[in-house]
Design an enzyme around this catalytic site. Sequence first.
Site, PDB file in Angstrom:
ATOM      1  N   ASP A 140       0.832  -1.209   0.000  1.00  0.00           N
ATOM      2  CA  ASP A 140       0.000   0.000   0.000  1.00  0.00           C
ATOM      3  C   ASP A 140       0.868   1.262   0.000  1.00  0.00           C
ATOM      4  O   ASP A 140       2.098   1.188   0.056  1.00  0.00           O
ATOM      5  CB  ASP A 140      -0.908  -0.060   1.245  1.00  0.00           C
TER       6      ASP A 140
ATOM      7  N   ASP B  18     -10.436   2.622  -3.454  1.00  0.00           N
ATOM      8  CA  ASP B  18     -11.117   1.436  -2.919  1.00  0.00           C
ATOM      9  C   ASP B  18     -12.552   1.311  -3.419  1.00  0.00           C
ATOM     10  O   ASP B  18     -13.355   2.223  -3.250  1.00  0.00           O
ATOM     11  CB  ASP B  18     -11.171   1.517  -1.390  1.00  0.00           C
TER      12      ASP B  18
HETATM   13  C1  GAL Z   1      -6.309   0.812   1.408  1.00  0.00           C
HETATM   14  C2  GAL Z   1      -6.383  -0.230   0.307  1.00  0.00           C
HETATM   15  C3  GAL Z   1      -7.409  -1.266   0.685  1.00  0.00           C
HETATM   16  C4  GAL Z   1      -6.989  -1.915   1.996  1.00  0.00           C
HETATM   17  C5  GAL Z   1      -6.792  -0.847   3.068  1.00  0.00           C
HETATM   18  C6  GAL Z   1      -6.217  -1.428   4.352  1.00  0.00           C
HETATM   19  O1  GAL Z   1      -5.361   1.776   1.091  1.00  0.00           O
HETATM   20  O2  GAL Z   1      -6.737   0.402  -0.902  1.00  0.00           O
HETATM   21  O3  GAL Z   1      -7.545  -2.225  -0.348  1.00  0.00           O
HETATM   22  O4  GAL Z   1      -5.812  -2.639   1.782  1.00  0.00           O
HETATM   23  O5  GAL Z   1      -5.929   0.168   2.621  1.00  0.00           O
HETATM   24  O6  GAL Z   1      -6.002  -0.469   5.329  1.00  0.00           O
END
Ligand code: GAL
Length: 428
Positions: free
Chosen positions: A168, A232
């Site tokens: 991430d 997301d």
């Molecule tokens: C976001 C990501 C999600 C999930 C989340 C966890 O940035 O896009 O898919 O992994 O973080 O905190």
Amino acid sequence: MKKIKFVFLIPVTVFIFFIGCNENKKEGMFKADATVDSAVLANLAKTPPMGWNSWNPFGKNVSEQVIRETADSFVSTGLKDAGFTYIVMDDFWSGGRDSVTGLLYPDPKRFPSGIKALADYVHSKGLKLGIYSDAGTKTCGEMPGSYGYEEKDAKQFAEWGIDFLKYDYCFCPDYVSWNNDYKMAIQRYKAMGDALKATGRPILFSICEWGPRSPWLWGKEVGGQMWRTSYDIHDIWDVPRNETSPIGILTSIDVMSDLGRFSGPGGWNDPDMLVVGLNNTGFIKGGGCNDIEYRTQMSMWCMFSAPLMMGCDVRNMNETTKTILLNKEIIAIDQDSLGKQAYRVWRKDGLEVWKKPLSGGKFAVALLNRNSSVKTLTVSWKDIEMDPTKRYDVYDVWKHATAGSKLATISSVLQPHETNVFVLKENK
Ligand code: GAL
């Protein structure tokens, strides 16, 4: 005396020279063994990766019990036979970083047996285990990130037997604004990509930067096999256009529409995980979609040759969810060896046709209705760039039946938000 010394020195020098060569050889061999071979890496994601990720259904409650039971369900429901392989623990698997050793450790309550034992279990089912970290100092859920610990963490993941890393982009230092720190992103992802390669274990590298720094332009160079194209996705058909999370199925589709040329065998555009089967029960919210909308997501993700990362609780799928996720004919379109992403070939009044070339001279054609009313869509071969003089055998992949041999046009009645997918083969 001088002569004796000289005669003595020749064999000694030759001996030292050979030792030196051997040492170099050993080092060279060691490096070759320890670095993942580029052919192995090229094979890692020849077709889009398929699996499951804990975030959508479980969020902060991911545990070894959930992962073990998910692995069991992969086998008992036929998901494994359909090609789903990776089981990925997203954010919150971690318990912290040890202040003395600097090593990451799993949450002791939710992962009492440790990650190695869990990987052994998942591997014993013929499946693969994935994990999550972040290019910054903290993950998006504020657990420790891998910034400055890339080599240590990659080595740790390899030792645990990890096969997949989702990486991430929260809390990155030198962060300037949403979209002008490209160089930093490239550097941070390359640091982990290199560290993964250096472990000697093939670990699929999934870049989760969400899109603002165009990872489709550099994802492959930094060692990635897939890269998120958008923010997301939530369990919802559509939301008003928005610069950040969350988005709905429709926005993910639209973002993908211009990115086809960046995706293909070895490196894939990733429009985020499937929300199919969540029915508003997941950790991520949105209000839920109906089954037609879930089927559209599956159809379009397969038309895109997108990674198919399921995001529902596969231990408790209802029959409709199973028919969507286990449709081997739509999955075959996703996994087609050409690896071509579909493009939008025609659109009018909220109706769209998407076309995807398949191996063996075939084509997949998806007819999508964005409207909230029933529509009949008829398009000609010319509209969809097919040879107007030819007859095509048409196969309906959701009805699992032939739709006849057609000349000149294709037509379909579409419910609100429905997508029908056909495979066309020239009738010679
Ligand atoms: C976001 C990501 C999600 C999930 C989340 C966890 O940035 O896009 O898919 O992994 O973080 O905190």
